[in-house]
Design a protein around this motif. Structure first.
Motif: not given
Length: 294
Positions: A26-27, A138, A141-142, A145, A187, A190-191
């Protein structure tokens, strides 16, 4: 080999590893654009700007993640609005929002006498306390993203190198900038509960910056950044297990260390190439004039 594999035989360390891999991916998607556009300060401001929403949600007994989403939306809208003010630089607007949101969060926290543990978790996260539901979140979210990155790739690319060209191509740079802010907010939100707001920038910026000298094209930077982030997660969890250090901080510190090693290796490679090219060209002879030539 037992030293290498023993920590990952424990269930919660396995979940931490999978969480770190997902967070790294994600980052990498958001962080690559942060590095290319020089938005590191914005990332830092947005991560700390989550504090008011998280604090209010926690004090009201709600879900801190919902509060983080609300704060991220406020920060995104604020940065977008202030960015359109002609007499105010973007850095000034971001700085004011950063200080204002952080101050508001600290004021809210100071009203509670039992907030110390929650605040520590907000700042530093707890990667070893990841649950299966967190992994599912996660993963979603990935996926989101990835969809945003694919659909907005052309606009983001034009925006990263030339705003006016993006306008000429009809890519609506203001909208693209707002969507990019949304990707960054996604990002971070979510993290943050995994690695904390103070440490999320380690995985958001260090791996893409480390990948930049070695990858060709934006997609290559993203892929290599995700790999470096996953490597930092594995190595950080391994070191924290044997050295009894904070897991999230160790992961981020290793990611930053890989950045410095990458740029050191890149500088050495550049010097070597320069030396070889000069050697291949041979010595430069200065023509001399003899008396018989006059």
């Amino acid at each position: 080999m037992e030293w290498l594999t023993a920590p990952f035989e424990v269930a919660f360390v396995q979940r931490a590893l999978w969480a770190g891999v997902l967070v790294s991916a994600i980052c990498a998607l958001a962080g690559t654009w942060v590095v290319l556009r020089g938005m590191a300060f914005l990332g830092d401001a947005m991560s700390h700007g989550l504090l008011p929403g998280v604090a209010i949600a926690a004090l009201l007994g709600g879900n801190p993640l919902v509060g983080a989403v609300v704060s991220a939306a406020v920060m995104t809208a604020g940065v977008t609005a202030l960015g359109r003010t002609p007499r105010l630089s973007q850095d000034t607007g971001i700085g004011l929002l950063f200080v204002g949101m952080l101050s508001l969060g600290v004021i809210i926290v100071s009203r509670s006498q039992s907030f110390a543990v929650d605040l520590t978790g907000f700042l530093f996260g707890d990667v070893l306390a990841v649950r299966e539901s967190d992994l599912l979140l996660l993963a979603v979210a990935l996926l989101l993203a990835l969809v945003v990155s694919v659909l907005g790739h052309r606009a983001f690319l034009a925006l990263a190198f030339d705003d006016r060209k993006a306008e000429t191509l009809g890519l609506r740079p203001r909208v693209a900038h707002a969507v990019l802010l949304g990707l960054l907010a996604l990002a971070i939100v979510a993290t943050f509960h995994i690695v904390g707001t103070l440490l999320v920038l380690g995985l958001l910026i260090a791996p893409p910056a480390a990948a930049l000298p070695w990858a060709r094209g934006v997609s290559g930077v993203m892929a290599l950044a995700a790999l470096l982030g996953a490597t930092s997660t594995f190595g950080g969890l391994l070191l924290s297990w044997h050295l009894s250090t904070a897991a999230g901080a160790t992961v981020s510190a290793l990611a930053v260390s890989l950045f410095f090693l990458s740029h050191l290796a890149s500088a050495i490679r550049h010097r070597r190439r320069t030396h070889l090219s000069r050697s291949a060209a041979g010595p430069v002879h200065t023509p001399t004039t003899r008396p018989n030539d006059i």
